[in-house]
Design an enzyme around this catalytic site. Sequence first.
Site, PDB file in Angstrom:
ATOM      1  N   THR A  13      81.217  23.254  86.641  1.00  0.00           N
ATOM      2  CA  THR A  13      82.076  22.926  87.783  1.00  0.00           C
ATOM      3  C   THR A  13      81.430  21.897  88.693  1.00  0.00           C
ATOM      4  OG1 THR A  13      83.051  25.110  87.681  1.00  0.00           O
ATOM      5  CG2 THR A  13      83.272  23.968  89.770  1.00  0.00           C
ATOM      6  N   TYR A  26      91.211  23.097  87.832  1.00  0.00           N
ATOM      7  CA  TYR A  26      90.299  21.961  87.612  1.00  0.00           C
ATOM      8  C   TYR A  26      89.801  21.952  86.191  1.00  0.00           C
ATOM      9  CZ  TYR A  26      86.312  25.147  87.620  1.00  0.00           C
ATOM     10  OH  TYR A  26      85.423  26.134  87.296  1.00  0.00           O
ATOM     11  N   THR A  92      78.402  27.850  86.084  1.00  0.00           N
ATOM     12  CA  THR A  92      77.886  29.131  86.592  1.00  0.00           C
ATOM     13  C   THR A  92      78.226  30.310  85.679  1.00  0.00           C
ATOM     14  OG1 THR A  92      79.857  29.524  87.932  1.00  0.00           O
ATOM     15  CG2 THR A  92      78.026  28.375  88.994  1.00  0.00           C
ATOM     16  N   ASP A  93      79.219  30.143  84.779  1.00  0.00           N
ATOM     17  CA  ASP A  93      79.664  31.308  83.978  1.00  0.00           C
ATOM     18  C   ASP A  93      78.538  31.892  83.133  1.00  0.00           C
ATOM     19  OD1 ASP A  93      82.156  30.880  84.994  1.00  0.00           O
ATOM     20  OD2 ASP A  93      83.096  30.259  83.110  1.00  0.00           O
ATOM     21  N   LYS A 165      75.668  36.844  88.141  1.00  0.00           N
ATOM     22  CA  LYS A 165      76.894  36.353  88.787  1.00  0.00           C
ATOM     23  C   LYS A 165      77.759  37.551  89.147  1.00  0.00           C
ATOM     24  CE  LYS A 165      80.643  33.001  88.384  1.00  0.00           C
ATOM     25  NZ  LYS A 165      81.284  31.904  87.660  1.00  0.00           N
ATOM     26  N   GLU A 290      69.821  60.443  78.995  1.00  0.00           N
ATOM     27  CA  GLU A 290      70.847  61.306  78.397  1.00  0.00           C
ATOM     28  C   GLU A 290      70.917  61.094  76.881  1.00  0.00           C
ATOM     29  OE1 GLU A 290      74.722  62.154  80.496  1.00  0.00           O
ATOM     30  OE2 GLU A 290      74.038  60.441  81.669  1.00  0.00           O
TER      31      GLU A 290
HETATM   32  N1  ASP Z   1      83.679  27.684  84.037  1.00  0.00           N
HETATM   33  C1  ASP Z   1      82.734  26.961  84.832  1.00  0.00           C
HETATM   34  C2  ASP Z   1      81.480  26.788  84.019  1.00  0.00           C
HETATM   35  O1  ASP Z   1      80.775  27.743  83.826  1.00  0.00           O
HETATM   36  C3  ASP Z   1      82.473  27.672  86.107  1.00  0.00           C
HETATM   37  C4  ASP Z   1      81.416  27.070  86.996  1.00  0.00           C
HETATM   38  O2  ASP Z   1      80.690  26.178  86.665  1.00  0.00           O
HETATM   39  O3  ASP Z   1      81.325  27.542  88.143  1.00  0.00           O
HETATM   40  O4  ASP Z   1      81.219  25.723  83.558  1.00  0.00           O
END
Ligand code: ASP
Length: 333
Positions: A13, A26, A92-93, A165, A290
């Site tokens: 992103t 986007y 971020t994924d 995350k 457990e």
């Molecule tokens: N889907 C995006 C990615 O991981 C989300 C992000 O970058 O925040 O490339």
Amino acid sequence: MKPCVAILATGGTIAGISHAPTTAGYCSGKVPIRQMIASIPDIDTLARLTGEQISNVGSQDMSFDILVRLTRRINDLLGQDDIDGIVVTHGTDTMEETAFFLHLTVNSPKPVVVTGAMRPANAISADGPLNLFNSVAVAADPDARERGVLVVMNDRIHGAHSLTKTNTTSVETFLSPVNGLVGTVNYGDTVYFRFPFRRHTFLSTFCTLFCRQDPIILPRVDIVYACLDMPPDLIDCSVAGGAAGIVIAGDGNGNMNQATMERAAQMAGRGIFIVRSSRVPTGRVGRNIEVDDDACGFIASDELNPAKARILLMLALAEKNSLQMVQQLFYTY
Ligand code: ASP
């Protein structure tokens, strides 16, 4: 002379473009790294910068092929005396997986910082520019050395082992819930609280896998998500697909129903490595709580969540390791 930082871009992103600045839709991975660097005021006051495009994908499409190339490129660059640190831009994924993979495979004490953004480059209040500015400041900082791979997002400095995350859209999505932050960074001013205490980077034995230029075959490891009344044949399905290991994203302290546990224990008896992790976002998974791990031949993931446990198990199975040795690796890394 100013330090020299190499920025390696992979997409995400931070390089994304919105359909319109005030709408959520986007496309990731559109803006090239040179344009990204040029758009950030005064970033060149922090360091001499180079930019390289490794890939330009949303991190949901990150692959081990790209990661192996990325590790090797980072190791090459950090082997040069004139390179002081690295920044990797990334979606971020799957950022926590990439950061942890690099944490185990980069062979240098120099700073490696992974960063990204929750808002595309042309969105209102895009967070990418300040994240990149702060990341360059950390990568250029000698005090960031020997702290392993760091993730800089939203003024926080996280360790690759501990971050996760936690929110689908918020800029404060990354937390380090079990171990806490490594530090903070505010408009380039850094403060550090701790060194990550697990083994990593220049002390990691996995680095040797990446010294040679030959192709690396990482074995298939699947994640099976536990839930109420789960069908045990998910385990069979993974094994039939060629998995050498399975991470169970267990309920609670790495639990699964009796039927799945019996099936998993059968597979462990046939040499499939079964790691119990947890679908719960924070806390450790301990041995013999457990579940009788000794009797079933299971491994407890300790602090690693399922996605990171999978990375460690793949690297562990790329070398010859016994069940006991793999359990030990989960306490070491
Ligand atoms: N889907 C995006 C990615 O991981 C989300 C992000 O970058 O925040 O490339």
